[in-house]
Scaffold this active site. Structure first.
Site, PDB file in Angstrom:
ATOM      1  N   GLY A 212      -6.452  10.175   4.930  1.00 19.76           N
ATOM      2  CA  GLY A 212      -7.081   9.316   3.940  1.00 19.76           C
ATOM      3  C   GLY A 212      -6.597   7.884   4.105  1.00 19.76           C
ATOM      4  O   GLY A 212      -6.222   7.215   3.152  1.00 19.76           O
ATOM      5  N   HIS A 213      -6.609   7.431   5.350  1.00 18.43           N
ATOM      6  CA  HIS A 213      -6.151   6.067   5.647  1.00 18.43           C
ATOM      7  C   HIS A 213      -6.523   5.700   7.078  1.00 18.43           C
ATOM      8  O   HIS A 213      -6.934   6.567   7.870  1.00 18.43           O
ATOM      9  CB  HIS A 213      -4.639   5.945   5.452  1.00 18.43           C
ATOM     10  N   ALA A 214      -6.365   4.409   7.386  1.00 12.89           N
ATOM     11  CA  ALA A 214      -6.509   3.922   8.760  1.00 12.89           C
ATOM     12  C   ALA A 214      -5.261   3.127   9.109  1.00 12.89           C
ATOM     13  O   ALA A 214      -4.496   2.735   8.226  1.00 12.89           O
ATOM     14  CB  ALA A 214      -7.741   3.027   8.879  1.00 12.89           C
TER      15      ALA A 214
END
Ligand code: TYD
Length: 139
Positions: free
Chosen positions: A53-55
């Site tokens: 749930g991130h980059a």
């Protein structure tokens, strides 16, 4: 923003052995497009749980299901790609600038990650709105 690097699956070397097989990777190998600075792994993931749930802004990562299986969902700001990792000799390269989630973890699975940088919270984008403003494709 057009991304320079794309995700790809890569097969790692396998040393077959009646005593049990062996796979390896090391800095300088062509399967690795960066120098390893960090290794971490997730395990004991409860059924139905979603991780990620991130980059990352700069960091690249190589993911390996060293045990069991899970699915990796990658979003480039326009569309999603899905990869199932279920062999300890297969790896998925995730370049910077890709939003990722991991789900469908099998019981006992281990997600090992080789990373191109040391842990730094400032390298994360954890807000989808900020990700879309940075990498999203408006048309
Ligand atoms: P996170 O990267 O959000 O996990 P995942 O993407 O697998 O769901 O990290 C979870 C927590 O662990 C967060 O508080 C940061 C911390 N962490 C470290 O301290 N060092 C690390 O190398 C990593 C990957 C995470």
């Amino acid at each position: 923003m057009e991304k320079v690097k794309k995700p790809f699956m890569v097969e790692l070397p396998r040393i077959y052995d009646p005593r049990g097989n062996l796979t390896f990777i090391q800095n300088g190998d062509q399967e690795l497009s960066f120098t390893i600075e960090r290794v971490f792994w997730t395990y004991d993931v409860p059924a139905g749980e979603v991780r990620g749930g991130h980059a990352h802004k700069e960091g690249g990562e190589l993911l390996i299901a060293t045990s069991g299986s899970f699915k990796v969902n990658l979003f480039d700001g326009r569309s999603w790609q899905h990869f199932v990792l279920n062999r300890p000799y297969q790896a998925l390269y995730i370049p910077p600038g890709y939003w990722r989630t991991m789900d469908d973890f099998s019981s006992g699975s281990v997600c090992m990650v080789l990373a191109s940088n040391k842990y730094s919270e400032s390298d994360y984008i954890r807000d989808m709105d900020i990700f879309l403003k940075t990498y999203g494709v408006e048309d």
